[in-house]
Scaffold this motif. Structure first.
Motif, PDB file in Angstrom:
ATOM      1  N   ARG A 162       0.833  -1.221   0.000  1.00 42.21           N
ATOM      2  CA  ARG A 162       0.000   0.000   0.000  1.00 42.21           C
ATOM      3  C   ARG A 162       0.862   1.264   0.000  1.00 42.21           C
ATOM      4  NH1 ARG A 162      -1.420   4.380   0.005  1.00 42.21           N
ATOM      5  NH2 ARG A 162      -3.099   5.443   1.101  1.00 42.21           N
TER       6      ARG A 162
ATOM      7  N   HIS B  73      -7.983   6.232   1.319  1.00 42.56           N
ATOM      8  CA  HIS B  73      -8.532   5.955   2.647  1.00 42.56           C
ATOM      9  C   HIS B  73     -10.053   5.883   2.560  1.00 42.56           C
ATOM     10  CE1 HIS B  73      -4.440   7.434   3.286  1.00 42.56           C
ATOM     11  NE2 HIS B  73      -4.800   8.550   2.693  1.00 42.56           N
TER      12      HIS B  73
ATOM     13  N   HIS C 269      -7.507   9.001  -3.479  1.00 42.70           N
ATOM     14  CA  HIS C 269      -6.598   9.709  -4.376  1.00 42.70           C
ATOM     15  C   HIS C 269      -6.929   9.240  -5.795  1.00 42.70           C
ATOM     16  CE1 HIS C 269      -4.840  11.149  -0.789  1.00 42.70           C
ATOM     17  NE2 HIS C 269      -4.566   9.934  -0.380  1.00 42.70           N
TER      18      HIS C 269
ATOM     19  N   GLU D 123      -6.656  16.002   2.367  1.00 41.23           N
ATOM     20  CA  GLU D 123      -5.562  15.941   3.339  1.00 41.23           C
ATOM     21  C   GLU D 123      -4.262  16.567   2.858  1.00 41.23           C
ATOM     22  OE1 GLU D 123      -4.675  11.818   4.246  1.00 41.23           O
ATOM     23  OE2 GLU D 123      -4.203  11.354   2.167  1.00 41.23           O
ATOM     24  N   HIS D 124      -4.078  16.768   1.576  1.00 37.52           N
ATOM     25  CA  HIS D 124      -2.771  17.256   1.097  1.00 37.52           C
ATOM     26  C   HIS D 124      -2.657  18.775   1.081  1.00 37.52           C
ATOM     27  CE1 HIS D 124      -2.248  13.252  -1.313  1.00 37.52           C
ATOM     28  NE2 HIS D 124      -2.098  13.108  -0.005  1.00 37.52           N
TER      29      HIS D 124
HETATM   30 ZN    ZN Z   1      -3.590   9.720   1.476  1.00 34.94          ZN
END
Ligand code: ZN
Ligand code: FAD
Ligand code: 2HG
Length: 468
Positions: free
Chosen positions: A329, A379, A386, A418-419
């Protein structure tokens, strides 16, 4: 780009030689982002060794009108730590401020400087039989300041929340050099109102994080990791729902990967997939301080096979096997980078919307770019995938990005789970975010950084968003 030739000397005089780097060869690595998408220019790279030095440097930059780009481990995926534009600017690296100051296993907290590496903080917690839950593939380089500034997610959000949920206290240097020291390890502190939250996730545009007090949790002593294949994303959601029912709070990670993403990992790394015949794969981890976890996890997986949801699967029978499943992963991002050029989409949606979203994406992508290849993973349990797309060198990425973000918008989602926005997503954020929300953020920015010197060109620091 200039602030006067003598400016670096003034910075040195206020700090030390070690704190101000102007040698082009030594600066080069700081000027380009992890993906090699953005390269900027800077007068100097500042490497302060203490909060007092950060304050002194920021004060001088503010006086000279020089912009400051904070940088931690430079692993960000949105170009937030790379200078943008021609304005005079410096990079302020927190790398030298990497002390872990204290670990309190009873009060369940750890205090660390902003440049402390995430992996070192996790190891310091483990040494006291505690867990700092933020975990991501870049944890060997990402810093505490970086995960706070991006409000990083990672693979344990399902159980423990994002970085925001794990920050108890903060020390921040404001745009005029003022130091706010609030490293209090308190779980309950309504007297502080909400100001700390403003800095978490603001990508260096509101202040510079110099240290933090972070929440620890008891370390799960028992761990169960499984990889199973499922035919489609709707079925993955059925498995997720069942896993929550059976495992409850013990469920710590629920990750989804499309088969092609794992095949790329096998191609580029010496890692073999032990499960066959799936269009999609699920990596499921549960953890508990209580015994009986292995039996409960196995019973849950038996149900999943009995119901005909999973087509194949494996449960790790040792820590080494569990690490192997996770390595598959965690190598997807690097395998993608080795596969050529990609457009990254860090999408969150109400979780039930994913099957319809992905179907529309699959149908419309070839209409926009015939040569595009999806690389979808992430996730799922957090409602965050993504939805990356590999493109030939010459292909135009704008249409692909717009397609994905328009679909996200139509399904009530977010274009940055999240990025962060960095410089990569600013234009799309402006296109898709309500004007009133942009003006609200502009007012906050103007209040905290009236000169606009903190990380210009990234998310919050856009001039047009300043309140009139
Ligand atoms: Zn991620
Ligand atoms: P940098 O890249 O140096 O900076 C990121 C942003 O924070 C920039 O805007 C910078 O200006 C600002 N900043 C940095 N330090 C400070 C500071 N002290 N004060 C104020 N602002 C600051 N992210 C996730 O959320 N989840 C994942 O699962 C994940 N996996 C990843 C896997 C790989 C292989 C890679 C390369 C990246 C991954 N990331 C992930 C992205 C990245 O690791 C995170 O965003 C991380 O939090 C960045 O930390 P950093 O120290 O490298 O910050
Ligand atoms: C992950 O989930 C990271 O592995 C990186 O957030 C995602 O490479 C990406 O787009």
């Amino acid at each position: 780009m200039t602030a006067g030739d003598e400016f670096p000397e003034r910075l040195r005089a206020a700090t030390s030689d070690a704190a101000v780097v102007t040698d082009p060869d030594m600066m080069a690595g700081y000027l380009t982002d992890w993906r090699h998408m953005f390269t900027g220019q800077a007068i100097a790279v500042l490497r302060p060794g203490s909060t007092q030095e950060v304050s002194a440097l920021v004060r001088l930059c503010a006086e000279a009108g020089v912009a400051i780009v904070p940088q931690g481990g430079n692993t960000g995926l949105a170009g937030g730590a790379t200078p943008q534009g021609d304005a005079p600017q410096v990079i302020l690296s927190l790398a030298r401020m990497n002390n872990i100051r204290s670990v309190d296993p009873v009060g369940l907290c750890i205090e660390a400087e902003a440049g402390a590496i995430l992996q070192s903080v996790r190891e310091a917690a483990t040494a006291e039989d505690r867990l700092f839950p933020v975990s991501l593939a870049a944890e060997g380089s990402a810093t505490i300041g970086g995960i706070i500034a991006t409000n990083a997610g990672g693979v344990n959000v399902l159980r423990y929340g994002m970085t925001r949920d794990l920050v108890l206290g903060l020390e921040v240097v404001l745009a005029d050099g003022t130091v706010i020291d609030a490293l209090r390890p308190l779980r309950k502190d309504n007297a502080a109102r909400y100001w700390k939250q403003l800095f978490i996730g603001s990508e260096g545009a509101l202040g510079i994080v110099t240290a933090a007090t972070l929440r620890l949790v008891p370390r799960p002593l028992h761990r169960s990791v499984a990889l199973v294949s499922v035919p489609d994303v709707q079925t993955a959601l059925s498995v997720f729902s069942h896993a929550q029912t059976v495992l409850g709070d013990a469920l710590t990670a629920f990750e989804l990967m499309e088969a092609a993403a794992l095949e790329r990992v096998e191609t580029h790394f010496n890692l073999t997939l032990p499960v066959q015949s799936g269009a999609w794969y699920l990596l499921i981890e549960a953890g508990s301080t209580l015994s009986g976890l292995a039996e409960t996890s196995e019973a849950m997986l038996e149900d999943v096979f009995e119901k005909g949801w999973a087509t194949d699967g494996v449960v790790a029978s040792s820590a080494g096997q569990a690490d192997h499943l996770w390595a598959l992963r965690e190598h997807i991002t690097e395998a993608e980078a080795k596969s050529g050029r990609s457009v990254k989409h860090d999408v969150s949606l109400p979780i039930a919307a994913f099957p319809a979203f992905l179907e529309a994406f699959g149908t419309r992508l070839p209409e926009v770019e015939a040569e595009a290849t999806p690389n979808v993973f992430g996730h799922l349990g957090d409602g965050n995938l993504h939805v990356n797309v590999l493109l030939p060198k010459e292909a135009d990425s704008t249409g692909v990005m717009r397609l994905v973000h328009d679909l996200v918008h139509a399904h009530g989602g977010s274009i940055s789970a999240e990025h962060g926005l960095g410089q990569y997503r600013v234009a799309e954020w402006e296109r898709l975010t309500a004007r009133a929300e942009q003006v609200l953020l502009g007012r906050i920015k103007t209040a905290l950084d009236p000169q606009g010197i903190l990380n210009p060109g990234k998310g919050l620091s856009i001039k047009e968003h300043k309140a009139a």
